[in-house]
Design a protein around this motif. Structure first.
Motif, PDB file in Angstrom:
ATOM      1  N   MET A 143       0.829  -1.203   0.000  1.00 42.70           N
ATOM      2  CA  MET A 143       0.000   0.000   0.000  1.00 42.70           C
ATOM      3  C   MET A 143       0.861   1.249   0.000  1.00 42.70           C
ATOM      4  SD  MET A 143      -3.384  -0.582   2.333  1.00 42.70           S
ATOM      5  CE  MET A 143      -2.569  -1.139   3.833  1.00 42.70           C
ATOM      6  N   ALA A 144       1.899   1.254   0.821  1.00 43.40           N
ATOM      7  CA  ALA A 144       2.795   2.412   0.871  1.00 43.40           C
ATOM      8  C   ALA A 144       3.478   2.637  -0.474  1.00 43.40           C
ATOM      9  CB  ALA A 144       3.835   2.225   1.980  1.00 43.40           C
ATOM     10  N   ASP A 145       3.820   1.559  -1.161  1.00 41.10           N
ATOM     11  CA  ASP A 145       4.418   1.686  -2.498  1.00 41.10           C
ATOM     12  C   ASP A 145       3.428   2.313  -3.480  1.00 41.10           C
ATOM     13  OD1 ASP A 145       6.795   0.535  -1.664  1.00 41.10           O
ATOM     14  OD2 ASP A 145       6.317  -1.463  -2.439  1.00 41.10           O
ATOM     15  N   VAL A 146       2.151   1.913  -3.389  1.00 37.67           N
ATOM     16  CA  VAL A 146       1.129   2.478  -4.265  1.00 37.67           C
ATOM     17  C   VAL A 146       0.959   3.962  -3.994  1.00 37.67           C
ATOM     18  CG1 VAL A 146      -1.334   2.454  -4.853  1.00 37.67           C
ATOM     19  CG2 VAL A 146      -0.104   0.296  -4.554  1.00 37.67           C
ATOM     20  N   VAL A 147       0.892   4.332  -2.720  1.00 35.04           N
ATOM     21  CA  VAL A 147       0.767   5.747  -2.362  1.00 35.04           C
ATOM     22  C   VAL A 147       1.932   6.544  -2.935  1.00 35.04           C
ATOM     23  CG1 VAL A 147       0.742   7.398  -0.459  1.00 35.04           C
ATOM     24  CG2 VAL A 147      -0.577   5.271  -0.280  1.00 35.04           C
ATOM     25  N   GLU A 148       3.134   6.008  -2.791  1.00 31.49           N
ATOM     26  CA  GLU A 148       4.322   6.682  -3.318  1.00 31.49           C
ATOM     27  C   GLU A 148       4.253   6.828  -4.829  1.00 31.49           C
ATOM     28  OE1 GLU A 148       9.197   6.098  -3.412  1.00 31.49           O
ATOM     29  OE2 GLU A 148       7.978   4.925  -2.028  1.00 31.49           O
ATOM     30  N   ALA A 149       3.796   5.789  -5.520  1.00 32.80           N
ATOM     31  CA  ALA A 149       3.724   5.822  -6.981  1.00 32.80           C
ATOM     32  C   ALA A 149       2.698   6.835  -7.480  1.00 32.80           C
ATOM     33  CB  ALA A 149       3.380   4.432  -7.518  1.00 32.80           C
ATOM     34  N   GLU A 150       1.693   7.136  -6.649  1.00 39.26           N
ATOM     35  CA  GLU A 150       0.623   8.050  -7.068  1.00 39.26           C
ATOM     36  C   GLU A 150       0.902   9.512  -6.705  1.00 39.26           C
ATOM     37  OE1 GLU A 150      -2.223   7.254  -8.832  1.00 39.26           O
ATOM     38  OE2 GLU A 150      -1.206   5.334  -9.097  1.00 39.26           O
ATOM     39  N   VAL A 151       1.957   9.761  -5.951  1.00 40.28           N
ATOM     40  CA  VAL A 151       2.256  11.128  -5.515  1.00 40.28           C
ATOM     41  C   VAL A 151       2.364  12.061  -6.722  1.00 40.28           C
ATOM     42  CG1 VAL A 151       4.022  12.613  -4.484  1.00 40.28           C
ATOM     43  CG2 VAL A 151       3.369  10.491  -3.353  1.00 40.28           C
ATOM     44  N   GLY A 152       1.677  13.187  -6.614  1.00 38.98           N
ATOM     45  CA  GLY A 152       1.773  14.213  -7.649  1.00 38.98           C
ATOM     46  C   GLY A 152       0.834  14.022  -8.822  1.00 38.98           C
ATOM     47  N   LYS A 153       0.090  12.922  -8.861  1.00 38.58           N
ATOM     48  CA  LYS A 153      -0.795  12.674 -10.006  1.00 38.58           C
ATOM     49  C   LYS A 153      -2.115  13.416  -9.893  1.00 38.58           C
ATOM     50  CE  LYS A 153       1.092   8.160 -11.316  1.00 38.58           C
ATOM     51  NZ  LYS A 153       0.774   6.723 -11.575  1.00 38.58           N
ATOM     52  N   GLY A 154      -2.517  13.769  -8.680  1.00 42.27           N
ATOM     53  CA  GLY A 154      -3.767  14.481  -8.489  1.00 42.27           C
ATOM     54  C   GLY A 154      -4.982  13.613  -8.730  1.00 42.27           C
ATOM     55  N   GLY A 155      -6.166  14.178  -8.461  1.00 44.31           N
ATOM     56  CA  GLY A 155      -7.408  13.464  -8.690  1.00 44.31           C
ATOM     57  C   GLY A 155      -7.649  12.364  -7.673  1.00 44.31           C
ATOM     58  N   LEU A 156      -8.645  11.506  -7.979  1.00 44.00           N
ATOM     59  CA  LEU A 156      -9.069  10.440  -7.080  1.00 44.00           C
ATOM     60  C   LEU A 156      -9.021   9.096  -7.784  1.00 44.00           C
ATOM     61  CD1 LEU A 156     -10.508   9.321  -4.492  1.00 44.00           C
ATOM     62  CD2 LEU A 156     -12.673   9.901  -5.622  1.00 44.00           C
ATOM     63  N   ARG A 157      -8.471   8.084  -7.091  1.00 42.32           N
ATOM     64  CA  ARG A 157      -8.487   6.707  -7.570  1.00 42.32           C
ATOM     65  C   ARG A 157      -8.985   5.780  -6.465  1.00 42.32           C
ATOM     66  NH1 ARG A 157      -3.476   3.812  -9.406  1.00 42.32           N
ATOM     67  NH2 ARG A 157      -5.063   2.292 -10.058  1.00 42.32           N
ATOM     68  N   PHE A 158      -9.716   4.754  -6.868  1.00 44.96           N
ATOM     69  CA  PHE A 158     -10.076   3.644  -5.990  1.00 44.96           C
ATOM     70  C   PHE A 158      -9.210   2.479  -6.443  1.00 44.96           C
ATOM     71  CE2 PHE A 158     -13.862   0.615  -4.801  1.00 44.96           C
ATOM     72  CZ  PHE A 158     -13.153   0.141  -3.719  1.00 44.96           C
ATOM     73  N   CYS A 159      -8.246   2.094  -5.620  1.00 46.42           N
ATOM     74  CA  CYS A 159      -7.286   1.077  -6.058  1.00 46.42           C
ATOM     75  C   CYS A 159      -6.981   0.114  -4.924  1.00 46.42           C
ATOM     76  CB  CYS A 159      -5.998   1.731  -6.559  1.00 46.42           C
ATOM     77  SG  CYS A 159      -5.158   2.772  -5.354  1.00 46.42           S
ATOM     78  N   ASN A 160      -6.338  -1.000  -5.272  1.00 47.00           N
ATOM     79  CA  ASN A 160      -5.973  -1.979  -4.260  1.00 47.00           C
ATOM     80  C   ASN A 160      -4.483  -1.894  -3.939  1.00 47.00           C
ATOM     81  OD1 ASN A 160      -4.594  -3.408  -6.278  1.00 47.00           O
ATOM     82  ND2 ASN A 160      -6.252  -4.886  -6.578  1.00 47.00           N
ATOM     83  N   TYR A 161      -4.065  -2.756  -3.032  1.00 48.91           N
ATOM     84  CA  TYR A 161      -2.684  -2.724  -2.551  1.00 48.91           C
ATOM     85  C   TYR A 161      -1.670  -3.095  -3.640  1.00 48.91           C
ATOM     86  CZ  TYR A 161      -2.891  -7.809  -2.283  1.00 48.91           C
ATOM     87  OH  TYR A 161      -3.002  -9.136  -2.596  1.00 48.91           O
TER      88      TYR A 161
END
Length: 233
Positions: A208-226
């Motif tokens: 999950m922490a890796d996903v959060v890191e990968a999404e940094v700066g992309k903006g908007g909203l996503r519903f995603c899994n770990y």
């Protein structure tokens, strides 16, 4: 005490389970962590503090109590957050069909899992810096599209409500550059997930922490899994 050269995370609901795992993970990654617990009694989170080299701050707040949330905001009003991760949630009657759930029990679960997390985000999003991320723990069970077998009916409803409220909140934030995530942690061996779950906390949380890191700066909203895969609404 916080320093300006390391990122800061506020993790809500960190006394046990996934929230505790998140606090440990971000400490291991070198972050300053502000973590909340509901009770004033010692928790497993307190056992982590001694070895955190001053990078773990523990705050007490019951997010179902608006005056406590407001008081925490006052205490943290001058802090700049890189991440707000709301991990609080309950399941009171996973095997009970909606026809057998009384109104008080239903309201309690909806408040804990949908209303209170969104109240918290409404109040604290201003502390998250523009390039920061706001994440709330949802569930694959909150997907309406993927609900093909029923079960966990009140919990499903509360997480679907959370997802809808988060989507409405983000829609109101015109021009907001922050990244928003609804996170499905997978089926995890916690008090809620039970001993037969397919993942350990130590497997779900780092991913999950890796996903959060990968999404940094992309903006908007996503519903995603770990795993970083998009979950159907």
């Amino acid at each position: 005490m916080a320093t300006s050269n390391i990122p800061t995370a506020l993790i809500v609901g960190a006394s046990r389970g996934l929230g505790l795992g998140l606090a440990k993970e971000y400490l291991a990654r070198g972050w300053q962590v502000i973590a909340t617990v509901r009770a004033t009694a010692k928790t497993a989170l307190h056992d982590v503090q001694a070895d955190a080299h001053g990078r773990l701050e523990i705050e007490h707040v019951d997010i179902n109590e608006p005056h406590q949330v407001a008081a925490l905001h006052v205490r943290l009003h001058n802090r700049s957050l890189d991440l707000l991760f709301v991990s609080a949630g309950i399941s009171t009657a996973p095997d009970t069909s909606i026809g057998q759930v009384d109104a008080e029990e239903f309201a309690h679960e909806m408040t804990n899992n949908a209303l209170s997390p969104m109240h918290f985000i409404e109040m604290f999003h201003d502390l998250v810096q523009p390039k920061g991320s706001i994440v709330v723990m949802s569930s694959g069970l909150g997907s309406i599209a993927n609900n093909t077998d029923g079960g966990w009916e009140t919990y499903r409803a509360s997480k679907a409500a959370l997802n809808t409220l988060m989507r409405s909140f983000v829609a109101r934030q015109t021009g907001d550059p922050r990244t928003y995530l609804l996170m499905d942690p997978g089926w995890v061996r916690t008090d809620m997930g039970g001993p037969d779950a397919t993942l350990g906390v130590e497997e779900s949380v780092p991913r999950m922490a890796d996903v959060v890191e990968a999404e940094v700066g992309k903006g908007g909203l996503r519903f995603c899994n770990y795993r970083g895969q998009t979950v159907a609404w």
